[in-house]
Design a protein around this motif. Structure first.
Motif, PDB file in Angstrom:
ATOM      1  N   ASP A 145      20.367  15.017   4.865  1.00 22.10           N
ATOM      2  CA  ASP A 145      19.852  15.861   6.148  1.00 22.10           C
ATOM      3  C   ASP A 145      17.990  15.925   6.007  1.00 22.10           C
ATOM      4  O   ASP A 145      17.420  16.151   6.733  1.00 22.10           O
ATOM      5  CB  ASP A 145      20.202  17.597   5.499  1.00 22.10           C
ATOM      6  CG  ASP A 145      21.547  17.385   5.758  1.00 22.10           C
ATOM      7  OD1 ASP A 145      21.964  16.983   6.778  1.00 22.10           O
ATOM      8  OD2 ASP A 145      21.948  18.639   5.572  1.00 22.10           O
ATOM      9  N   TRP A 146      17.549  15.421   4.408  1.00 25.35           N
ATOM     10  CA  TRP A 146      16.267  15.494   5.060  1.00 25.35           C
ATOM     11  C   TRP A 146      15.474  14.280   5.832  1.00 25.35           C
ATOM     12  O   TRP A 146      14.433  14.681   6.692  1.00 25.35           O
ATOM     13  CB  TRP A 146      16.332  15.147   3.334  1.00 25.35           C
ATOM     14  CG  TRP A 146      14.199  15.296   2.952  1.00 25.35           C
ATOM     15  CD1 TRP A 146      13.090  16.212   3.123  1.00 25.35           C
ATOM     16  CD2 TRP A 146      13.587  14.116   3.213  1.00 25.35           C
ATOM     17  NE1 TRP A 146      11.841  15.173   2.811  1.00 25.35           N
ATOM     18  CE2 TRP A 146      12.314  14.075   2.505  1.00 25.35           C
ATOM     19  CE3 TRP A 146      13.969  12.575   2.936  1.00 25.35           C
ATOM     20  CZ2 TRP A 146      11.270  12.990   2.870  1.00 25.35           C
ATOM     21  CZ3 TRP A 146      12.972  11.587   3.086  1.00 25.35           C
ATOM     22  CH2 TRP A 146      10.983  11.508   2.874  1.00 25.35           C
ATOM     23  N   LEU A 147      16.039  13.555   6.070  1.00 28.58           N
ATOM     24  CA  LEU A 147      16.300  12.065   6.635  1.00 28.58           C
ATOM     25  C   LEU A 147      16.226  12.922   8.813  1.00 28.58           C
ATOM     26  O   LEU A 147      14.888  12.314   9.439  1.00 28.58           O
ATOM     27  CB  LEU A 147      17.047  11.432   6.906  1.00 28.58           C
ATOM     28  CG  LEU A 147      16.795  10.502   5.519  1.00 28.58           C
ATOM     29  CD1 LEU A 147      18.078   9.836   5.443  1.00 28.58           C
ATOM     30  CD2 LEU A 147      15.426   9.722   5.595  1.00 28.58           C
ATOM     31  N   GLU A 148      16.336  13.823   8.482  1.00 27.55           N
ATOM     32  CA  GLU A 148      16.566  14.836  10.233  1.00 27.55           C
ATOM     33  C   GLU A 148      16.005  15.272  10.571  1.00 27.55           C
ATOM     34  O   GLU A 148      15.867  16.460  11.525  1.00 27.55           O
ATOM     35  CB  GLU A 148      18.662  14.692  10.598  1.00 27.55           C
ATOM     36  CG  GLU A 148      19.262  13.568  10.028  1.00 27.55           C
ATOM     37  CD  GLU A 148      18.837  12.680  10.766  1.00 27.55           C
ATOM     38  OE1 GLU A 148      18.660  12.565  12.554  1.00 27.55           O
ATOM     39  OE2 GLU A 148      19.084  11.983  10.999  1.00 27.55           O
TER      40      GLU A 148
ATOM     41  N   GLY B 262       1.060  -1.771  -0.193  1.00 34.08           N
ATOM     42  CA  GLY B 262      -0.154   0.295   0.412  1.00 34.08           C
ATOM     43  C   GLY B 262       0.500   1.276   0.001  1.00 34.08           C
ATOM     44  O   GLY B 262       0.386   2.466  -0.004  1.00 34.08           O
ATOM     45  N   ARG B 263       1.605   1.527   0.047  1.00 35.41           N
ATOM     46  CA  ARG B 263       2.912   2.184   0.568  1.00 35.41           C
ATOM     47  C   ARG B 263       3.754   2.311  -1.061  1.00 35.41           C
ATOM     48  O   ARG B 263       4.598   1.503  -1.474  1.00 35.41           O
ATOM     49  CB  ARG B 263       4.115   3.017   1.360  1.00 35.41           C
ATOM     50  CG  ARG B 263       3.462   2.794   2.653  1.00 35.41           C
ATOM     51  CD  ARG B 263       3.987   3.037   4.010  1.00 35.41           C
ATOM     52  NE  ARG B 263       4.380   3.865   3.322  1.00 35.41           N
ATOM     53  CZ  ARG B 263       5.509   4.559   5.102  1.00 35.41           C
ATOM     54  NH1 ARG B 263       5.440   4.011   5.770  1.00 35.41           N
ATOM     55  NH2 ARG B 263       5.728   5.901   4.596  1.00 35.41           N
ATOM     56  N   GLU B 264       4.128   3.336  -1.854  1.00 35.53           N
ATOM     57  CA  GLU B 264       4.503   3.603  -2.613  1.00 35.53           C
ATOM     58  C   GLU B 264       6.115   3.904  -2.474  1.00 35.53           C
ATOM     59  O   GLU B 264       6.971   4.541  -1.558  1.00 35.53           O
ATOM     60  CB  GLU B 264       4.348   5.367  -3.801  1.00 35.53           C
ATOM     61  CG  GLU B 264       5.296   5.085  -5.049  1.00 35.53           C
ATOM     62  CD  GLU B 264       4.511   5.912  -5.963  1.00 35.53           C
ATOM     63  OE1 GLU B 264       4.701   6.277  -7.150  1.00 35.53           O
ATOM     64  OE2 GLU B 264       4.038   7.214  -5.321  1.00 35.53           O
ATOM     65  N   ILE B 265       6.987   3.171  -3.267  1.00 35.36           N
ATOM     66  CA  ILE B 265       8.485   3.212  -3.323  1.00 35.36           C
ATOM     67  C   ILE B 265       8.814   4.100  -3.903  1.00 35.36           C
ATOM     68  O   ILE B 265       8.551   4.598  -5.238  1.00 35.36           O
ATOM     69  CB  ILE B 265       8.910   2.039  -4.002  1.00 35.36           C
ATOM     70  CG1 ILE B 265       8.460   0.683  -3.421  1.00 35.36           C
ATOM     71  CG2 ILE B 265      10.157   1.586  -3.686  1.00 35.36           C
ATOM     72  CD1 ILE B 265       8.651  -0.887  -4.124  1.00 35.36           C
ATOM     73  N   ALA B 266       9.990   4.887  -2.964  1.00 36.41           N
ATOM     74  CA  ALA B 266      10.716   5.980  -3.702  1.00 36.41           C
ATOM     75  C   ALA B 266      11.909   5.543  -4.374  1.00 36.41           C
ATOM     76  O   ALA B 266      12.402   5.003  -4.574  1.00 36.41           O
ATOM     77  CB  ALA B 266      11.050   6.870  -2.539  1.00 36.41           C
ATOM     78  N   HIS B 267      12.454   6.564  -5.160  1.00 34.03           N
ATOM     79  CA  HIS B 267      13.469   7.161  -6.126  1.00 34.03           C
ATOM     80  C   HIS B 267      14.802   6.474  -5.843  1.00 34.03           C
ATOM     81  O   HIS B 267      13.934   6.710  -3.701  1.00 34.03           O
ATOM     82  CB  HIS B 267      13.234   8.048  -6.900  1.00 34.03           C
ATOM     83  CG  HIS B 267      12.393   8.225  -7.891  1.00 34.03           C
ATOM     84  ND1 HIS B 267      12.987   6.771  -9.426  1.00 34.03           N
ATOM     85  CD2 HIS B 267      11.358   8.825  -8.539  1.00 34.03           C
ATOM     86  CE1 HIS B 267      11.593   7.831 -10.139  1.00 34.03           C
ATOM     87  NE2 HIS B 267      11.215   8.438  -9.112  1.00 34.03           N
ATOM     88  N   ILE B 268      15.640   5.922  -5.473  1.00 31.32           N
ATOM     89  CA  ILE B 268      17.162   6.219  -4.701  1.00 31.32           C
ATOM     90  C   ILE B 268      17.062   7.050  -4.238  1.00 31.32           C
ATOM     91  O   ILE B 268      17.466   8.362  -5.204  1.00 31.32           O
ATOM     92  CB  ILE B 268      18.028   5.444  -5.482  1.00 31.32           C
ATOM     93  CG1 ILE B 268      17.957   3.564  -5.699  1.00 31.32           C
ATOM     94  CG2 ILE B 268      19.114   5.283  -4.815  1.00 31.32           C
ATOM     95  CD1 ILE B 268      18.283   2.978  -6.256  1.00 31.32           C
ATOM     96  N   MET B 269      17.558   7.819  -3.013  1.00 30.49           N
ATOM     97  CA  MET B 269      17.611   9.124  -3.210  1.00 30.49           C
ATOM     98  C   MET B 269      20.174   9.288  -2.429  1.00 30.49           C
ATOM     99  O   MET B 269      20.308   7.940  -1.589  1.00 30.49           O
ATOM    100  CB  MET B 269      17.450   9.502  -1.273  1.00 30.49           C
ATOM    101  CG  MET B 269      17.419  10.818  -0.996  1.00 30.49           C
ATOM    102  SD  MET B 269      16.971  10.422   0.478  1.00 30.49           S
ATOM    103  CE  MET B 269      17.777  10.428   1.997  1.00 30.49           C
ATOM    104  N   GLY B 270      20.840  10.304  -2.977  1.00 25.35           N
ATOM    105  CA  GLY B 270      21.723  10.074  -2.463  1.00 25.35           C
ATOM    106  C   GLY B 270      22.265  10.662  -1.606  1.00 25.35           C
ATOM    107  O   GLY B 270      21.330  11.462  -0.582  1.00 25.35           O
ATOM    108  N   HIS B 271      23.555  10.519  -1.330  1.00 24.96           N
ATOM    109  CA  HIS B 271      23.883  10.976   0.400  1.00 24.96           C
ATOM    110  C   HIS B 271      23.231  13.076   0.738  1.00 24.96           C
ATOM    111  O   HIS B 271      23.271  13.005   1.280  1.00 24.96           O
ATOM    112  CB  HIS B 271      25.352  11.029   0.237  1.00 24.96           C
ATOM    113  CG  HIS B 271      26.409  12.184  -0.474  1.00 24.96           C
ATOM    114  ND1 HIS B 271      26.517  11.130  -1.377  1.00 24.96           N
ATOM    115  CD2 HIS B 271      27.128  12.447   0.301  1.00 24.96           C
ATOM    116  CE1 HIS B 271      27.760  11.743  -2.056  1.00 24.96           C
ATOM    117  NE2 HIS B 271      27.745  13.040  -1.331  1.00 24.96           N
ATOM    118  N   GLN B 272      23.395  13.355  -1.093  1.00 19.24           N
ATOM    119  CA  GLN B 272      23.117  14.954  -0.082  1.00 19.24           C
ATOM    120  C   GLN B 272      21.863  15.282  -0.006  1.00 19.24           C
ATOM    121  O   GLN B 272      21.515  16.223   0.513  1.00 19.24           O
ATOM    122  CB  GLN B 272      23.043  15.499  -2.277  1.00 19.24           C
ATOM    123  CG  GLN B 272      24.374  15.060  -2.390  1.00 19.24           C
ATOM    124  CD  GLN B 272      24.807  13.757  -3.668  1.00 19.24           C
ATOM    125  OE1 GLN B 272      23.712  13.405  -3.395  1.00 19.24           O
ATOM    126  NE2 GLN B 272      25.672  13.730  -4.503  1.00 19.24           N
TER     127      GLN B 272
END
Length: 84
Positions: free
Chosen positions: A71-74, A58-68
């Motif tokens: 900060d979005w995760l925090e 039921g949840r969409e898989i996102a594109h691969i995220m780079g290390h750049q």
């Protein structure tokens, strides 16, 4: 000797007090055809542009995220947005 006799008698009485053993169900009824489990992955035509149009449970898989973008995760609002 008394101890062995006591253990033997207690095992016999506990089995007698337990009552009759349940019998397995009769197999005369036809067995229903087993249904395959629902797929965990599915593809959808309508999806978010940030996703890959493939959904897992039921949840969409996102594109691969780079290390750049780490900060979005925090970010402080992440816990409320994603209900982790």
């Amino acid at each position: 000797m008394k101890r062995v006799l006591f253990l033997l008698l207690s095992a016999i009485f506990s089995a007698a007090l337990a009552g009759p053993r349940p019998q397995p169900p009769e197999t005369s009824a036809p067995i229903a055809a087993a249904q395959p489990p629902a797929p965990l992955y599915e593809n959808r035509d309508e999806h978010d542009l940030n996703g890959i149009a493939k959904f897992f449970m039921g949840r969409e898989i996102a594109h691969i995220m780079g290390h750049q973008a780490a900060d979005w995760l925090e970010r402080p609002e992440r816990e409320e947005e994603e209900r982790t």
